[in-house]
Design a protein around this motif. Structure first.
Motif, PDB file in Angstrom:
ATOM      1  N   LYS A  70       0.843  -1.195   0.000  1.00 48.35           N
ATOM      2  CA  LYS A  70       0.000   0.000   0.000  1.00 48.35           C
ATOM      3  C   LYS A  70       0.878   1.246   0.000  1.00 48.35           C
ATOM      4  CE  LYS A  70      -3.518  -0.059   2.817  1.00 48.35           C
ATOM      5  NZ  LYS A  70      -4.326   0.077   4.065  1.00 48.35           N
TER       6      LYS A  70
ATOM      7  N   SER B 117     -12.761   5.422   0.692  1.00 45.73           N
ATOM      8  CA  SER B 117     -11.461   5.895   0.226  1.00 45.73           C
ATOM      9  C   SER B 117     -11.088   5.275  -1.114  1.00 45.73           C
ATOM     10  CB  SER B 117     -10.370   5.554   1.261  1.00 45.73           C
ATOM     11  OG  SER B 117     -10.258   4.136   1.403  1.00 45.73           O
TER      12      SER B 117
ATOM     13  N   THR C 133      -3.560   6.387   0.715  1.00 47.62           N
ATOM     14  CA  THR C 133      -5.020   6.334   0.733  1.00 47.62           C
ATOM     15  C   THR C 133      -5.565   7.745   0.589  1.00 47.62           C
ATOM     16  OG1 THR C 133      -5.034   4.376   2.163  1.00 47.62           O
ATOM     17  CG2 THR C 133      -7.040   5.694   2.099  1.00 47.62           C
TER      18      THR C 133
ATOM     19  N   VAL D 214      -7.681   3.475  -2.398  1.00 43.61           N
ATOM     20  CA  VAL D 214      -6.411   2.941  -1.917  1.00 43.61           C
ATOM     21  C   VAL D 214      -5.550   2.600  -3.121  1.00 43.61           C
ATOM     22  CG1 VAL D 214      -5.287   1.179  -0.525  1.00 43.61           C
ATOM     23  CG2 VAL D 214      -7.543   2.018   0.127  1.00 43.61           C
TER      24      VAL D 214
END
Length: 786
Positions: free
Chosen positions: A92, A538, A95, A540
């Motif tokens: 990740k 959100s 975000t 991501v």
């Protein structure tokens, strides 16, 4: 059937995404001359812009799962490869918050000029709060480049639709706004979407056309959606309260096609396909799959309507009333744009449609349009639904309904009962292979031969959650990666060739890559080295983590010739081409018959490389020694950065560099050129004489050595060979020199009965380091018996 719009026909160029082919399509519109000129100039500027984008080799995602054929394959991905997808190097990145649930997947345009903000790679998301966001896809800035509220283009007092009104609370929704995946027309820079609003206690659907650079409404939009369909004197009316636009929008033939179905309450609803002119937003065709009745929803778990290169539109329908040719529940539909009308061209209904209806096993994915096939049916599609049965259909004659069939649909190209696993997402096509991701099933991949799927498929050994729509990223026909959301939970990636797992978002420590709660049937989308997922609050973004990347940028050529066991110096340069400072590392050196490290022979000697900042380099010189016993021959010299793998890197496959020139390794090489035959028979404890000749076929003088003798049931020396007592000393031999001699050997008293070859083995004590240690023994021509 009643339609609206006019029937003037003019040609317009549509960039189709089926197999990246460009086709000319008719489009119906009414323009004044001035508007035509303005639109032409706008299109020309955008075409020039997107030519620039293409030359930069970046990938646009303008429609659901990349193309109208719904192959779900991005074959222009050069950054993400199986070698760099792991929890060490991928995860990740950031975000971006949004104001509601994201149901449709994000879209993406690279190198887009945003007024007053420069050029950006832009990712678009729409929310159930009727908002549209354009974010920078690369920098993680939570402030969008622009954001638009649909309420700006709605009557005063409009809100999102409360989920209690449409009875859609069972799937976690509290409000209903923008549900489906939009579509972008790259020629006009327009993002089309359908939004629901709640106005004076009424549900309203509108088609919006937004400028991709500003979010402002275009073409005089929005257009309020309404429809009727008349068949045999009976008119069916589109009822907003009971309809939901779940499938992704389709842009084809210069029109926007919108699919509708039940909004979960299963009241007065039908499956609908509505056509709107992309330039005027005027309706130019309606079709319902359930005229005069209810259900036969077109929902497809959010998958977009499909289209082939001829502009035919395809969809799948859910359960409902069935009447062949008119009311087509649990069917695959082929619809065509004819002027300002939509017409049903063909269809397929499974023979066991009633069973499927009774067991809630309707068809619920996008039909996959295959590229032209060899074999009797060049134009095919693949459909499947909740039951998991695969249907391969001839698009030119889809098979309709076989009322006499009792065990399968014999009128179609191929049927594989439960071949996809139950509840699979839309099939994925890549590299002549079709992939299915069923619920609690292995990933199943079928190759295609002459237009049929080869059974059995290749099965991924691990059962997965599955059920969602998967995608593949690849660079042409290489570096394929299968991506999907595993059972509504983690992001999951597998090598598309081996189906071995590469990554899940559960692997990283401390929940670093955890996917936030998702909408029902959320799907990832990937482009230009990043994977985008819309969540309940959100956007991501996943991608390659900021990591160092050590590579050898230069290495000196070795001497033309070196001796086995000798030393020489090497100078090399290591550079950190990554984005993060490295730890200290070690460079080691190899001799290899190829320019790669596979099968290479490690040299003695290494170089310590200090910590390197991004772009920094380290050069140095070290003395290396050729390992004893290196076979004579020609080799490349390899310098391999971080050869102990201390530094986690973006790319672990680019650490070595080969010399431009090669080195020849020379050394001694002792062989037996002759050995006398043993006696016909031998006795236990007996003695006999052996004569043999040793020669140095190498290029360097040898040290003195010892020849020993064996009895062996084969002509080679192995662990079962029996050493005889007695040996012969061989003096130092110059290149090409020989030594012949005689020795007496004793037969062991424990020798088993049988036939044996006599072996003479030079340098049997391994005193001499040779270029070839496997050619020291020679067997007699005849055997001896005991």
């Amino acid at each position: 059937m009643r339609q609206s719009g006019n029937s003037n026909i003019a040609p317009t160029r549509e960039i189709t995404t089926e197999l990246a082919a460009a086709k000319w399509r008719p489009a119906s519109f009414a323009f004044c001359a001035i508007f035509r000129i303005v639109r032409f100039l706008s299109v020309l500027l955008l075409i020039l812009f997107f030519i620039r984008v293409h030359l930069l080799a970046q990938t646009s995602v303008t429609t659901w799962h990349y193309d109208n054929a719904r192959t779900s394959a991005n074959t222009w991905e050069t950054t993400l490869t199986p070698s760099n997808i792991s929890s060490t190097s991928f995860g990740k990145l950031f975000t971006d918050p949004v104001d509601g649930i994201v149901v449709g997947h994000p879209l993406y345009l690279p190198n887009l000029s945003i007024p007053g903000q420069g050029v950006h790679n832009v990712v678009y998301v729409c929310t159930m709060h009727d908002s549209v966001y354009a974010f920078d896809a690369d920098n993680g800035n939570p402030t969008p480049l622009w954001a638009t509220s649909i309420f700006n283009y709605s009557p005063a007092g409009a809100t999102t639709v409360p989920a209690t009104v449409t009875k859609e609370t069972g799937i976690g929704w509290t409000e209903v706004g923008i549900i489906s995946t939009p579509v972008i027309d790259p020629e006009t820079g327009t993002l089309y979407l359908v939004a629901e609003t709640y106005e004076n206690a009424n549900v309203v659907h509108r088609l919006h056309a937004l400028d991709v650079t500003t979010g402002q409404e275009k073409f005089g939009g929005p257009t309020t959606i309404a429809a009727t369909y008349t068949l045999n004197g009976t008119t069916t009316t589109f009822a907003d309260l009971y309809q939901i636009n779940r499938p992704g929008l389709l842009l084809a033939n210069g029109h926007i096609y919108i699919g509708f179905g039940s909004n979960c309450c299963n009241d007065y609803s039908q499956g609908w396909v509505l056509s709107y002119n992309a330039a005027t937003l005027q309706q130019e065709g309606t079709y319902t799959s359930e005229p005069g009745k209810t259900l036969a929803s077109i929902w497809q778990k959010g998958a977009g309507l499909s289209a082939d290169s001829n502009g035919n539109i395809y969809s799948e329908t859910g359960e409902g009333f069935y009447s062949a040719g008119t009311n087509l529940s649990i069917s695959v539909l082929k619809i065509s744009q004819l002027g300002t009308t939509l017409v049903l061209g063909d269809w397929f209904t499974p023979y066991n449609r009633q069973y499927l209806s009774d067991h809630d096993s309707d068809l619920n994915n996008a039909p996959l349009i295959l590229p032209d096939q060899t074999g009797p049916y060049p134009h095919e599609l693949i459909a499947e639904g909740k039951e998991g049965t695969i249907y391969v259909l001839n698009r030119d004659r889809m098979g309709q309904f076989c009322s006499s069939c009792t065990a399968g649909d014999t009128q179609i190209v191929q049927e594989i009962p439960q071949g996809a696993g139950k509840g699979s997402g839309t099939p994925v096509y890549w590299n002549n292979t079709v992939y299915f991701t069923g619920e609690s099933s292995p990933v199943q991949a079928y190759t295609i031969s002459n237009g049929t799927l080869v059974v059995p498929p290749f099965l991924q050994p691990r059962r997965i959650g599955g059920g969602g729509h998967a995608i593949i990223t690849a660079n042409g026909n290489s570096n394929g990666i299968l991506w999907f959301i595993d059972g509504g939970g983690p992001l999951w990636a597998a090598d598309a060739i081996t189906l071995q797992k590469l990554y899940t978002s559960f692997q990283a420590a401390n929940g670093r890559d955890t996917v936030p709660p998702l909408a029902h049937f959320a799907t990832p989308i990937a482009a230009d080295g990043k994977v985008f997922i819309g969540t309940q609050n959100s956007l991501v973004v996943y991608g390659l983590l900021p990591l160092p990347d050590l590579t050898e940028t230069s290495v000196t050529n070795p001497p033309a010739t070196v001796l086995d066991g000798s030393s020489f110096s090497v100078t090399d340069t290591v550079q950190n081409i990554g984005t993060v400072t490295t730890a200290a590392s070690t460079t080691r050196y190899y001799l290899s018959t190829t320019t790669s490290k596979s099968g290479a022979r490690l040299l003695t000697g290494s170089r310590a490389v200090p910590s390197l900042a991004p772009s920094a380099s380290s050069s140095g010189t070290v003395t290396v020694t050729v390992s004893a016993g290196t076979a004579g021959g020609t080799y490349f010299l390899l310098a391999c950065a971080d050869d102990a793998f201390v530094v986690p890197e973006i790319n672990e496959s680019n650490n070595c560099k080969a010399s431009a020139a090669q080195v020849t390794v020379s050394g001694p090489d002792l062989v037996e050129t002759a050995v006398s035959d043993p006696p016909t028979t031998v006795t236990l404890g007996g003695t006999f004489s052996v004569t043999d000749t040793v020669q140095n076929i190498g290029t360097v003088t040898t040290a003195a050595s010892t020849t020993r003798y064996y009895l062996s049931t084969t002509t080679s020396k192995s662990r079962s060979s029996i050493l005889l007592t007695g040996s012969r000393s061989v003096p130092s031999l110059a290149p090409a020199a020989t030594s012949s001699g005689n020795a007496f050997v004793n037969v062991p008293s424990t020798l088993p009965s049988g036939g044996y070859f006599l072996l003479a083995c030079s340098d049997d004590k391994k005193v001499v380091s040779e270029t070839n240690e496997t050619n020291n023994c020679k067997a007699s021509a005849t055997t001896t018996m005991h």
